[in-house]
Write a protein that holds these residues in place. Structure first.
Motif, PDB file in Angstrom:
ATOM      1  N   ARG A  63       0.656  -1.048  -0.084  1.00 57.68           N
ATOM      2  CA  ARG A  63       0.000  -0.404  -0.109  1.00 57.68           C
ATOM      3  C   ARG A  63       0.898   1.461  -0.015  1.00 57.68           C
ATOM      4  NH1 ARG A  63      -4.552  -2.346  -1.331  1.00 57.68           N
ATOM      5  NH2 ARG A  63      -5.378  -3.244   0.023  1.00 57.68           N
ATOM      6  N   LYS A  64       2.441   1.205   0.785  1.00 54.62           N
ATOM      7  CA  LYS A  64       2.704   2.318   0.224  1.00 54.62           C
ATOM      8  C   LYS A  64       4.123   2.860  -0.426  1.00 54.62           C
ATOM      9  CE  LYS A  64       2.088   3.096   5.306  1.00 54.62           C
ATOM     10  NZ  LYS A  64       2.601   3.449   6.941  1.00 54.62           N
ATOM     11  N   ALA A  65       4.801   1.682  -0.425  1.00 51.26           N
ATOM     12  CA  ALA A  65       5.597   1.503  -1.881  1.00 51.26           C
ATOM     13  C   ALA A  65       5.330   0.532  -3.272  1.00 51.26           C
ATOM     14  CB  ALA A  65       6.964   0.617  -1.105  1.00 51.26           C
ATOM     15  N   CYS A  66       5.730  -0.593  -2.962  1.00 50.47           N
ATOM     16  CA  CYS A  66       5.797  -1.876  -4.306  1.00 50.47           C
ATOM     17  C   CYS A  66       6.377  -3.382  -3.308  1.00 50.47           C
ATOM     18  CB  CYS A  66       6.407  -0.333  -5.351  1.00 50.47           C
ATOM     19  SG  CYS A  66       7.037  -1.506  -6.698  1.00 50.47           S
ATOM     20  N   SER A  67       5.285  -4.183  -4.197  1.00 53.79           N
ATOM     21  CA  SER A  67       6.137  -5.365  -3.917  1.00 53.79           C
ATOM     22  C   SER A  67       5.948  -6.083  -4.873  1.00 53.79           C
ATOM     23  CB  SER A  67       4.773  -5.913  -3.005  1.00 53.79           C
ATOM     24  OG  SER A  67       4.994  -5.198  -2.422  1.00 53.79           O
ATOM     25  N   LEU A 172       4.432 -15.180 -15.340  1.00 57.97           N
ATOM     26  CA  LEU A 172       3.638 -13.674 -14.813  1.00 57.97           C
ATOM     27  C   LEU A 172       4.017 -13.001 -13.488  1.00 57.97           C
ATOM     28  CD1 LEU A 172       1.355 -12.159 -16.673  1.00 57.97           C
ATOM     29  CD2 LEU A 172      -0.350 -13.312 -14.976  1.00 57.97           C
ATOM     30  N   LEU A 173       4.360 -11.649 -14.093  1.00 62.01           N
ATOM     31  CA  LEU A 173       4.473 -11.060 -12.729  1.00 62.01           C
ATOM     32  C   LEU A 173       3.569  -9.590 -12.386  1.00 62.01           C
ATOM     33  CD1 LEU A 173       8.683 -10.993 -12.656  1.00 62.01           C
ATOM     34  CD2 LEU A 173       7.668 -12.178 -11.255  1.00 62.01           C
ATOM     35  N   ALA A 174       3.658  -9.782 -11.013  1.00 56.82           N
ATOM     36  CA  ALA A 174       2.942  -8.430 -10.758  1.00 56.82           C
ATOM     37  C   ALA A 174       3.352  -7.786 -10.530  1.00 56.82           C
ATOM     38  CB  ALA A 174       1.758  -8.645 -10.094  1.00 56.82           C
ATOM     39  N   VAL A 175       3.311  -6.423 -10.665  1.00 56.89           N
ATOM     40  CA  VAL A 175       4.232  -5.346  -9.789  1.00 56.89           C
ATOM     41  C   VAL A 175       3.686  -3.685  -9.799  1.00 56.89           C
ATOM     42  CG1 VAL A 175       6.180  -3.630  -9.862  1.00 56.89           C
ATOM     43  CG2 VAL A 175       6.179  -5.484 -11.199  1.00 56.89           C
ATOM     44  N   GLN A 176       3.310  -4.134  -8.189  1.00 58.22           N
ATOM     45  CA  GLN A 176       2.290  -3.330  -7.320  1.00 58.22           C
ATOM     46  C   GLN A 176       2.207  -2.349  -6.467  1.00 58.22           C
ATOM     47  OE1 GLN A 176      -1.420  -3.941  -8.487  1.00 58.22           O
ATOM     48  NE2 GLN A 176      -0.347  -4.820  -9.958  1.00 58.22           N
ATOM     49  N   GLY A 177       1.919  -1.274  -6.350  1.00 53.89           N
ATOM     50  CA  GLY A 177       1.913   0.055  -5.546  1.00 53.89           C
ATOM     51  C   GLY A 177       2.326   1.494  -5.924  1.00 53.89           C
ATOM     52  N   PRO A 178       2.051   2.552  -4.546  1.00 56.06           N
ATOM     53  CA  PRO A 178       1.952   3.456  -5.894  1.00 56.06           C
ATOM     54  C   PRO A 178       3.261   4.159  -6.045  1.00 56.06           C
ATOM     55  CG  PRO A 178       2.220   3.680  -3.048  1.00 56.06           C
ATOM     56  CD  PRO A 178       2.090   2.202  -3.574  1.00 56.06           C
ATOM     57  N   LEU A 179       4.078   2.952  -5.807  1.00 56.24           N
ATOM     58  CA  LEU A 179       5.895   3.540  -6.744  1.00 56.24           C
ATOM     59  C   LEU A 179       6.350   2.493  -7.536  1.00 56.24           C
ATOM     60  CD1 LEU A 179       8.160   3.617  -3.734  1.00 56.24           C
ATOM     61  CD2 LEU A 179       7.088   5.553  -4.953  1.00 56.24           C
ATOM     62  N   SER A 180       5.290   1.933  -8.264  1.00 53.37           N
ATOM     63  CA  SER A 180       5.194   0.721  -9.653  1.00 53.37           C
ATOM     64  C   SER A 180       5.544   1.498 -10.450  1.00 53.37           C
ATOM     65  CB  SER A 180       3.814   0.710  -9.544  1.00 53.37           C
ATOM     66  OG  SER A 180       3.377  -0.979  -8.650  1.00 53.37           O
ATOM     67  N   GLN A 181       4.762   2.115 -10.990  1.00 57.35           N
ATOM     68  CA  GLN A 181       5.299   3.538 -12.023  1.00 57.35           C
ATOM     69  C   GLN A 181       6.925   3.761 -12.209  1.00 57.35           C
ATOM     70  OE1 GLN A 181       2.255   6.080 -13.986  1.00 57.35           O
ATOM     71  NE2 GLN A 181       4.053   7.618 -14.505  1.00 57.35           N
TER      72      GLN A 181
END
Length: 401
Positions: A63-67, A172-181
């Protein structure tokens, strides 16, 4: 098949397990090297947590960074041929013909005899093919649905070709969170991510090979799913982890994140006995498809929509701080302690610090603010029907720009 339950912090990770040895993805050794706690999920060996962080910590970090999540167990299918759009519309609810090229849509496989939901999937319309992602647990069923439809089309001289990608060849990898871009811009600078919006897709080159990048995910956060050849997946995952603010997350955090986002898990919140009407998923049926009533089970679903469903999917919040969390299968009661429904997913919400759940109740009790009870062992836990998502979604849309 046999039933097997694994709970990590109360999260159900495995519901079905094959009697055969679970399959390892190409990223298995990568997960082991990063101290992933491996479990059998949908017939694949996947990490539920990592030694460095528990579910709650991974959840908050996302939620805060990127996973980064490994979702290579999902069924990836390529559909080609001159009649691919008509073919896909024969088995799912999406308006494929009406979609713009390089966009994606959440859709449903529905039963033509009952209107029940057989699976949920994402369909991506590319220039010369369709790219479909559906659930690992329904891999055999979904393959059969598409193969039977292909044979039917072939019998009428129509051209449809199917390629089911195994995790051995495509990850298939999921990059998620506000730092994703920011992370993706550093690793794949040739893509203009500022102009790639939620449920849009593009391709790029990584190590000389083509990868597909779709701006989507199942956490409620901004993010991307990257479909890439399996032989480069471990090295690309390592490059992701080398970026500031990026950590690995497992199936446990993925489950709590998707529940906070009000998203369904097939086998828990959706199954073949439930319809898009009761599940609140009529929006996955394109307007043209609704008008034509040409998708599987359309007449039954349309009739239920007119008459009203007997039950509806709702969000639930425990109103007592001291109450235990409610889990999948928990009975829901009205104020007179009469059974009126059941919980399909539930967990302590790391973001809200309260217990949340999703379930189905009689339609007359589905109004936001309705007070209900959950029967947990010998206790009655007070619940309130609430809107979903439980936490605001942060998708990167044209409106949010």
């Amino acid at each position: 098949m046999f039933q097997r339950i694994i709970r990590i912090h109360g999260v159900v990770i495995v519901r079905r397990a094959s009697s055969l040895t679970a399959q390892k993805t190409k990223l298995y050794d990568f997960h082991v090297a990063h101290q992933g706690k491996i479990v059998d999920f949908g017939g694949f060996q996947l990490p539920v947590t990592y030694a460095t962080e528990n579910i709650t910590e991974s959840h908050i970090h996302t939620r805060k960074a990127c996973s980064v999540f490994d979702v290579s167990h999902m069924l990836q299918t390529i559909v080609t041929g001159a009649h691919r759009h008509e073919f896909m519309e024969s088995v799912c609810t999406a308006d494929i013909k009406g979609m713009s090229v390089n966009t994606s849509a959440l859709s449903l496989f529905t039963d033509r005899h009952t209107g029940g939901i057989l699976d949920d999937l994402i369909v991506t319309k590319c220039e010369d093919h369709l790219y479909v992602v559906s659930n690992a647990s329904m891999r055999e069923q979904d393959t059969n649905i598409m193969m039977r439809a292909k044979q039917y089309f072939k019998s009428y001289g129509k051209e449809v070709l199917l390629e089911f990608l195994s995790p051995e060849q495509q990850s298939l990898l999921a990059v998620q969170g506000p730092l994703s871009q920011k992370v993706m811009e550093l690793l794949i600078p040739q893509v203009n991510f500022k102009n790639l919006y939620f449920m849009e897709t593009t391709t790029a080159k990584v190590d000389g090979q083509t990868v597909r990048i779709t701006r989507c995910g199942y956490t409620g956060e901004d993010g991307f799913e990257i479909s890439l050849p399996s032989d480069i997946a471990p090295s690309f995952a390592e490059r992701l982890l080398a970026q500031p603010g990026v950590k690995l997350a497992g199936l446990g955090a993925r489950d709590t994140l998707r529940l906070e986002a009000g998203l369904c898990l097939y086998g828990n919140d959706l199954d073949k006995t439930l319809t898009p009407v009761s599940a609140g998923l009529m929006w996955t049926i394109g307007r043209r498809r609704k008008d034509l009533q040409d998708y599987p089970g359309a007449r039954l679903i349309h009739d239920e929509l007119l008459s009203g469903p007997a039950k509806k999917r709702v969000g639930l919040v425990c109103t007592s701080e001291k109450s235990p969390p409610v889990r999948h299968g928990t009975v829901i009661l009205n104020e007179n302690q009469e059974e009126v429904g059941s919980v399909t997913s539930g967990c302590p919400s790391p973001s809200l610090n309260k217990n949340i759940a999703m379930g189905y109740v009689k339609t007359s009790l589905a109004k936001v603010g309705t007070t209900l009870l959950a029967k947990v062992r010998n206790s009655l836990v007070p619940l309130t029907v609430t809107k979903m998502p439980f936490v605001p979604s942060n998708y990167y849309t044209r409106k949010s720009k």
